[in-house]
Design an enzyme around this catalytic site. Structure first.
Site, PDB file in Angstrom:
ATOM      1  N   ARG A   1     -44.208 -59.012  21.368  1.00 58.51           N
ATOM      2  CA  ARG A   1     -42.856 -58.514  21.643  1.00 58.51           C
ATOM      3  C   ARG A   1     -41.975 -58.558  20.387  1.00 58.51           C
ATOM      4  NH1 ARG A   1     -41.690 -60.829  27.762  1.00 58.51           N
ATOM      5  NH2 ARG A   1     -42.198 -58.866  28.797  1.00 58.51           N
TER       6      ARG A   1
ATOM      7  N   LYS B   1     -49.501 -61.966  43.020  1.00 62.53           N
ATOM      8  CA  LYS B   1     -48.913 -61.704  44.333  1.00 62.53           C
ATOM      9  C   LYS B   1     -48.860 -60.239  44.732  1.00 62.53           C
ATOM     10  CE  LYS B   1     -45.921 -65.713  44.549  1.00 62.53           C
ATOM     11  NZ  LYS B   1     -44.560 -66.158  44.242  1.00 62.53           N
TER      12      LYS B   1
ATOM     13  N   GLY C   1     -46.355 -58.191  30.275  1.00 64.39           N
ATOM     14  CA  GLY C   1     -46.526 -59.273  29.327  1.00 64.39           C
ATOM     15  C   GLY C   1     -47.882 -59.944  29.462  1.00 64.39           C
TER      16      GLY C   1
ATOM     17  N   GLY D   1     -42.488 -56.427  34.611  1.00 62.32           N
ATOM     18  CA  GLY D   1     -41.644 -56.048  35.740  1.00 62.32           C
ATOM     19  C   GLY D   1     -40.934 -54.727  35.484  1.00 62.32           C
TER      20      GLY D   1
HETATM   21  C1  3PG Z   1     -40.553 -60.437  31.301  1.00 65.20           C
HETATM   22  O1  3PG Z   1     -41.200 -61.323  30.736  1.00 65.20           O
HETATM   23  O2  3PG Z   1     -41.029 -59.710  32.204  1.00 65.20           O
HETATM   24  C2  3PG Z   1     -39.177 -60.133  30.808  1.00 65.20           C
HETATM   25  O3  3PG Z   1     -38.912 -60.805  29.623  1.00 65.20           O
HETATM   26  C3  3PG Z   1     -38.157 -60.440  31.887  1.00 65.20           C
HETATM   27  O4  3PG Z   1     -38.152 -61.808  32.159  1.00 65.20           O
HETATM   28  P1  3PG Z   1     -37.594 -62.326  33.568  1.00 65.20           P
HETATM   29  O5  3PG Z   1     -38.599 -61.899  34.607  1.00 65.20           O
HETATM   30  O6  3PG Z   1     -37.470 -63.824  33.434  1.00 65.20           O
HETATM   31  O7  3PG Z   1     -36.271 -61.667  33.796  1.00 65.20           O
END
Ligand code: 3PG
Length: 401
Positions: free
Chosen positions: A34, A199, A358, A382
């Protein structure tokens, strides 16, 4: 939507909202993907003579300083990647931040401490978030949104701050959105989607949306056991979301009606307990069992070899592949095989391949794959899922306004 080229940045304080939420182990960055992904945007601003103020969240601290989530190691790594010193503010909007920003000369870079050390960053209350965004706005003249991994969060630095400053979309977000558009607009078929991770409930929205779009959906990771249970089989001690069984049964039915093929594991690697991921101790009771005969007490931790082979075949003739979520507990060598075979399958196919998330991105790198062999490795987990769900992402909407 404005790009960096549309902004006047020379001599200006430019706030870059990045996603530098990297995995850390004992203060050491275990995957810097990242940081490398957003570095070109920062380098471009440095070249243009901007005073660059970089900010990010890291992990999920509880709205107050928590040393284990400090971005200090990231400042060091960012400086190494950019080849210029990166100063570090030990707070986000306090005395340290004000001083380091004031000390910036044209072409210099500073990184603020974790945005989530302030409750206002993630507050549900608009006024509380807005007040924090006002403080952030005081540190900059213009805003560049380039934290793709966080665009699905309605957070102060992502959503509220761009409304307070002239703003533009960064190059990373522009690239990421361009790639995801290829998966939503005119997708080349067969379009194969590989889903893993723990999940089912995290994937409900995306599966719903893919039912009308994908040709095949391959199910691995912890969520596979809910699919196996939905077919009427026991899953031993494996992860199971009982409340999702009817949801999954509905998917399978609608998939069959709409010509979407769900490919569910036929075998799985199991153990009696969760493996020692850190120490890597061998798994004495490792076994491969058929998916319809998981013994009582057995904990499923990866797809089995027959399933991995099946998945590779289902990927081989694809023209587009989207993969989100590891197939098993890849952090332990005994349960990395499924993830490894899927990654290799993507590389071997002629498809346009997108690795989203990630975890999956970190998996392909930690397993030693050459990331240039994939069409695109997304920095957003996400975020890419929610984009594919067709949702409006707050961080993208804010940049359009
Ligand atoms: C992730 O790792 O998906 C992003 O950095 C967002 O992190 P978060 O789900 O803690 O908001």
């Amino acid at each position: 939507v404005k790009t960096i080229e549309d902004l006047q940045v020379a001599g200006k304080r430019v706030f870059v909202r990045a996603d530098l939420n990297v995995p850390l182990s004992g203060g050491i960055i275990t995957d810097d993907g990242r940081i490398r992904a957003v570095a070109p945007t920062i380098a471009k601003l440095v070249q243009a003579g901007a005073r660059v103020v970089v900010a990010s969240h890291l992990g999920r601290p509880k709205g107050e300083p928590d040393p284990q989530y400090s971005l200090a190691p990231v400042a060091v790594r960012l400086g190494e990647i950019l080849g210029v010193p990166v100063s570090f503010a030990t707070d986000t909007v306090g005395e340290s931040a004000k001083a380091t920003v004031a000390a910036l000369a044209d072409g210099e870079v500073t990184l603020l401490e974790n945005l989530r050390f302030n409750a206002g960053e993630t507050a549900k209350d608009d006024a509380e978030r807005g007040a924090f965004a006002d403080e952030l706005a005081g540190l900059a003249d213009v805003y560049v949104g380039d934290g793709f991994g966080a665009v699905h969060r309605k957070h102060a630095s992502v959503y509220d701050l761009p409304a307070r400053l002239p703003h533009a979309v960064g190059d990373l977000i522009a690239t990421e959105v361009g790639v995801l558009k290829r998966l939503t607009d005119e997708v080349a078929r067969p379009y194969v989607v590989v889903l893993g991770g723990s999940k089912v409930s995290d994937k409900v929205g995306v599966i719903e949306n893919l039912l009308g779009k994908a040709d095949r959906i391959l199910i691995g990771g912890g969520m596979m056991y809910t699919f196996i249970a939905a077919q009427g089989h026991g899953v031993g001690a494996s992860l199971l979301q009982e409340d999702q069984i009817p949801v999954v049964q509905d998917y399978l039915k609608r998939g069959a009606e709409q010509g979407v093929e769900f490919v569910i594991p036929v075998d799985t690697a199991v153990s009696g307990s969760f493996p020692d991921v850190k120490g890597g101790a061998p798994v004495e009771d490792f076994a491969v069992v058929d998916a319809d005969a998981i013994p009582d007490g057995a904990l499923g931790l990866d797809i089995g070899p027959r399933t991995a082979q099946l998945f590779a075949e289902k990927i081989a003739d694809a023209k587009t592949v989207f993969w989100n979520g590891p197939m098993g507990v890849f952090e332990h060598p005994a349960f990395a095989e499924g993830t490894r075979v899927v990654a290799q399958g993507l590389i071997d196919s002629d498809a346009f391949t997108v690795v989203g998330g990630g975890d999956s991105a970190a998996a392909v790198r930690t397993l030693g794959f050459d990331e240039t062999k994939f069409g695109h490795i997304s920095t957003g987990g996400g975020a890419s899922l929610e984009y594919l769900e067709g949702k409006t992402l707050p961080g993208l909407a804010a940049l359009e306004g």
